[in-house]
Each structure stands twice: as structure tokens, then as C-alpha cells.
Design an enzyme around this catalytic site. Sequence first.
Site, PDB file in Angstrom:
ATOM      1  N   ASN A  11      49.840  30.422   8.131  1.00 15.16           N
ATOM      2  CA  ASN A  11      48.715  29.863   8.533  1.00 15.16           C
ATOM      3  C   ASN A  11      47.962  29.556   7.296  1.00 15.16           C
ATOM      4  OD1 ASN A  11      46.234  29.196   9.295  1.00 15.16           O
ATOM      5  ND2 ASN A  11      45.655  31.323   9.977  1.00 15.16           N
ATOM      6  N   LYS A  13      45.317  27.861   6.863  1.00 17.49           N
ATOM      7  CA  LYS A  13      43.841  27.885   6.785  1.00 17.49           C
ATOM      8  C   LYS A  13      43.248  26.909   6.365  1.00 17.49           C
ATOM      9  CE  LYS A  13      43.926  32.873   6.847  1.00 17.49           C
ATOM     10  NZ  LYS A  13      43.311  34.239   6.771  1.00 17.49           N
ATOM     11  N   HIS A 103      41.906  32.797  16.487  1.00 20.76           N
ATOM     12  CA  HIS A 103      42.006  33.651  15.062  1.00 20.76           C
ATOM     13  C   HIS A 103      40.842  34.299  15.013  1.00 20.76           C
ATOM     14  CE1 HIS A 103      42.531  34.013  11.053  1.00 20.76           C
ATOM     15  NE2 HIS A 103      43.906  34.106  11.107  1.00 20.76           N
ATOM     16  N   GLU A 105      39.035  34.431  12.277  1.00 18.60           N
ATOM     17  CA  GLU A 105      38.027  33.759  11.876  1.00 18.60           C
ATOM     18  C   GLU A 105      37.156  32.507  12.733  1.00 18.60           C
ATOM     19  OE1 GLU A 105      40.755  32.382   8.862  1.00 18.60           O
ATOM     20  OE2 GLU A 105      40.791  34.355   7.970  1.00 18.60           O
ATOM     21  N   GLU A 178      46.094  41.135  15.059  1.00 19.08           N
ATOM     22  CA  GLU A 178      45.852  40.844  13.697  1.00 19.08           C
ATOM     23  C   GLU A 178      44.355  41.759  13.516  1.00 19.08           C
ATOM     24  OE1 GLU A 178      47.299  37.131  11.596  1.00 19.08           O
ATOM     25  OE2 GLU A 178      45.567  36.427  12.739  1.00 19.08           O
ATOM     26  N   GLY A 184      43.551  39.068   4.881  1.00 17.29           N
ATOM     27  CA  GLY A 184      42.987  38.621   3.546  1.00 17.29           C
ATOM     28  C   GLY A 184      42.543  39.612   2.969  1.00 17.29           C
ATOM     29  N   SER A 223      47.671  40.556   6.133  1.00 13.76           N
ATOM     30  CA  SER A 223      48.072  41.005   4.571  1.00 13.76           C
ATOM     31  C   SER A 223      49.523  41.132   4.664  1.00 13.76           C
ATOM     32  CB  SER A 223      47.299  42.219   4.145  1.00 13.76           C
ATOM     33  OG  SER A 223      45.972  41.590   3.966  1.00 13.76           O
TER      34      SER A 223
HETATM   35  C1  PEP Z   1      46.048  35.167   8.985  1.00  9.96           C
HETATM   36  O1  PEP Z   1      45.484  34.013   8.496  1.00  9.96           O
HETATM   37  O2  PEP Z   1      46.175  35.194  10.281  1.00  9.96           O
HETATM   38  C2  PEP Z   1      46.224  36.231   8.266  1.00  9.96           C
HETATM   39  C3  PEP Z   1      46.894  37.142   8.804  1.00  9.96           C
HETATM   40  O3  PEP Z   1      45.908  36.130   6.897  1.00  9.96           O
HETATM   41  P1  PEP Z   1      46.419  37.217   5.592  1.00  9.96           P
HETATM   42  O4  PEP Z   1      48.070  37.140   5.682  1.00  9.96           O
HETATM   43  O5  PEP Z   1      46.166  36.553   4.376  1.00  9.96           O
HETATM   44  O6  PEP Z   1      46.015  38.412   5.835  1.00  9.96           O
END
Ligand code: PEP
Length: 260
Positions: A11, A13, A103, A105, A178, A184, A223
Site C-alpha cells: 500500500n 498510500k 483502510h 486512514e 490492521e 505506521g 508495521s
Molecule cells: C497500511 O498502510 O495498511 C500499513 C499497515 O502501513 P504500515 O505497514 O506502514 O504500518
Amino acid sequence: MSKNKYLIAANWKQNCDSKSSTKLINDFVKLFNKTKPKCDVLILPPSIYLDTILTRLNKLKVPLKKISLGIQNISPFLNGAYTGEISVDMAKDFKCSYSLIGHSERRHVFMESDKIISAKTKLSLESGMNTILCVGETIAEYNQKQTKEVILRQLKTALLKSKDLFKSDQDKIIIAYEPVWAIGSGKTASLDDIADVHAYIRNTLNKILGTKKNTIKILYGGSVNDLNAASILKIPDVNGALVGGASLNSKKFIDICSSI
Ligand code: PEP
């Protein structure tokens, strides 16, 4: 999508520009061709660069079965006067075979409700997209031990109306667990928590479908990096990963893909 394979999704983003997204995909394809990872690989670039990435993959002769393309978000409407939105059919025009829905976000920065996410999930499945539905609790919900309650609500509201669209083809829906606080942040959920929540999601999916077992892929995200991927991917009921930050580094991302 092949049944037994893990899915590792990148992803990107709202990162990269035309030049850096071209470099990222070029570098990744070189490593991919050398390493030949056993998993299914999916790239979710910013929508405005879908064409750039598609053109590169075509030029580099990478079949879209090997590295698939997906869209990070779709409109909850099929088409019409919705300024700034991108429809699921527009994404399909650029050979996207996956869509990412709900997601964290989108839920927490752009305030998408369960109702909107339910509409997007239905539209995406109706259009034949492989649909990745993201679920996960906030830190406050985690501290109050509400993780399962939150996930149950998110799964039920998004899937109950759409279950007939994937009951007989369970590859069509993918769940990404998640934890919001892990995205992040450099903090992953503990291996025990991941195992517990993934088993809970598996059981909940059985209840929603009225089945005793299901083959729906459940990804972990939050992460994931080249150092922790192997131990996370070994957990039963973890069928892949959704990777944000580490997917912007071609070497780290191929190492994650190769850690299976
Ligand atoms: C994500 O964007 O779904 C995500 C898990 O980001 P990160 O790996 O940076 O935590």
C-alpha cells in the site's frame, strides 16, 4: 488468485511522484525476477499513477497474474456527479483486479462510516473485484479490551449484505486485520494477539457464511517489515500481509515477499 498462496500487498498510500514510482516499480521488478517469491504480490499505487505502473509492468513483460494491481479506495457510487471520486469501473479500466476498502486512514482521517464501507464492499464485489476489507481497533478500544467487539461490528456491517457475492468464490473477499495503533507506528501487535484475533475473524466469517470452515484469506497489517514478517506469516490463519511503509523500499518489500 491462487487458493493456497499467501498474498503480500504493498500500500503505497499518498507517496511517490511519477519519477519515484517508476523507479520503485523498476527496482522491485528486478528483485522480483531474481527472487521469484512464492506468494501472490499486489501493488496499490496512488490511483493517478496506476497508468504509469501498468505501462511499466507491460514494458517489463510482467504478467499481471504475477504482480497484480489494485486501487486504494473506490467511490461508494457506480458513477455520476461525485467530484473527485474514482469508480470501481474506472479502476478496472487500468487493470486493477483488487480494491482496498475501509483502510483505517479512510475510516479515521476521512471519517468513512461502516455504512459507506458496506456500500463500497458490495459495489466492489458486484463488479468482480478481489476485495480487501480492512478491520481493526483503535488504541483506546484495544486498552478497553474491545478489539473483538469492534471487529465483529466491522465485519458484520460490511459483509452481511454482500455474503452471497463471495460465498461460492471465497477468493473474492480478503480481510486485512490492521490494529489502527500499529499502522505506521513501528509497533506490531504481539504474535499471540495476532493469532487470537485472526482465529476470531476466521470463526466470525464461518458464522456470517453459515459454514464450518472457510478459505478466506486473512492478512495482517501494521508495521510489518523485513525483520518481523517471517514470524508473523508463520501464525496459523495469517495468509499474508498488507504493508505500508516498508513497501516503499524495494529491497525491504522483496524480503517480506520472500520470507514465506
Ligand atoms: C497500511 O498502510 O495498511 C500499513 C499497515 O502501513 P504500515 O505497514 O506502514 O504500518
